[in-house]
Design an enzyme around this catalytic site. Structure first.
Site, PDB file in Angstrom:
ATOM      1  N   CYS A   1       0.884  -1.301   0.099  1.00  0.00           N
ATOM      2  CA  CYS A   1       0.060   0.024   0.105  1.00  0.00           C
ATOM      3  C   CYS A   1       0.974   1.252  -0.084  1.00  0.00           C
ATOM      4  O   CYS A   1       1.518   1.360  -0.991  1.00  0.00           O
ATOM      5  CB  CYS A   1      -0.974   0.096   1.263  1.00  0.00           C
TER       6      CYS A   1
ATOM      7  N   HIS B   1      -3.799  -4.883  -0.017  1.00  0.00           N
ATOM      8  CA  HIS B   1      -3.334  -5.451   1.219  1.00  0.00           C
ATOM      9  C   HIS B   1      -3.357  -7.001   1.343  1.00  0.00           C
ATOM     10  O   HIS B   1      -4.518  -7.388   1.535  1.00  0.00           O
ATOM     11  CB  HIS B   1      -4.208  -4.930   2.357  1.00  0.00           C
TER      12      HIS B   1
ATOM     13  N   GLU C   1      -2.606  -8.998   3.800  1.00  0.00           N
ATOM     14  CA  GLU C   1      -2.641  -9.274   4.980  1.00  0.00           C
ATOM     15  C   GLU C   1      -4.308  -9.410   5.288  1.00  0.00           C
ATOM     16  O   GLU C   1      -4.692  -9.800   6.319  1.00  0.00           O
ATOM     17  CB  GLU C   1      -2.172  -8.602   5.969  1.00  0.00           C
TER      18      GLU C   1
END
Length: 196
Positions: free
Chosen positions: A77, A178, A180
């Site tokens: 990001c 992202h 994650e």
């Protein structure tokens, strides 16, 4: 396997650490140049604003440390945006790993909302971390600035216009989304990075 997450004044570090722990990796979170250089892999995450973040990286010398790393590095990001030459956010000179400028989304139609937030698909997926099996898979985005498609783009997403969802140059990898927060698809990308 020693994985280091760059500790600096940008959020989201701990969600990346939790995602790695789910993969059986216990990362270190550090701003120590020696620890970053000694790691097998380095992750440079980020949620925040380009100008103040780059000022912090310069003041601490982390800008040079990150630029000079030789092992695989993954920017996420804001981390990806800071790897570019400059950003329209605060007219900020950045790390210059990718020779391209980060631009602000300009809504074209009433339904174009900025920031781009939510799930969107990966297209034009090249090799490496982003194997063919990731084509047309959904990943999670939150951003108001984007990196135009360029020679280092290895996956594209379309929102308002096509932009770089992921990039790679030498040992530097980067995702605008992202991983994650992108479920099993994101886990696969993080695992691919760990396996490099």
């Amino acid at each position: 396997m020693k994985v280091a997450i760059v500790k600096y004044n940008a959020g989201n570090i701990y969600s990346v650490a939790y995602a790695l722990k789910r993969l059986g990796i216990n990362p270190i979170i550090t701003a120590d140049p020696a620890e970053l250089r000694a790691a097998d892999k380095v992750i440079f995450p980020g949620v925040g604003e380009a100008l103040t973040t780059m000022q912090h990286l310069r003041e601490t010398g982390l800008d040079k440390v990150i630029r000079d790393l030789k092992q695989p590095v993954l920017g996420i990001c804001l981390g990806m945006q800071l790897m570019c030459a400059s950003s329209e956010e605060g007219n900020t000179p950045c790390l210059g790993i990718f020779d391209t400028t980060v631009k602000r989304f300009i809504p074209q139609r009433h339904e174009d909302k900025v920031p781009h937030m939510g799930w969107n698909t990966l297209t034009d997926v090249k090799s490496g971390l982003f194997s063919d099996q990731l084509a047309n898979k959904f990943v999670y985005f939150v951003h108001s600035y984007y990196v135009p498609v360029n020679e280092h783009t290895v996956a594209t997403t379309d929102y308002i216009l096509p932009f770089s969802a992921a990039m790679q140059k030498d040992n530097f990898f980067a995702t605008q989304f992202h991983p994650e927060k992108s479920g099993t698809v994101g886990e696969l990308i993080l695992q691919n990075f760990i396996n490099l």
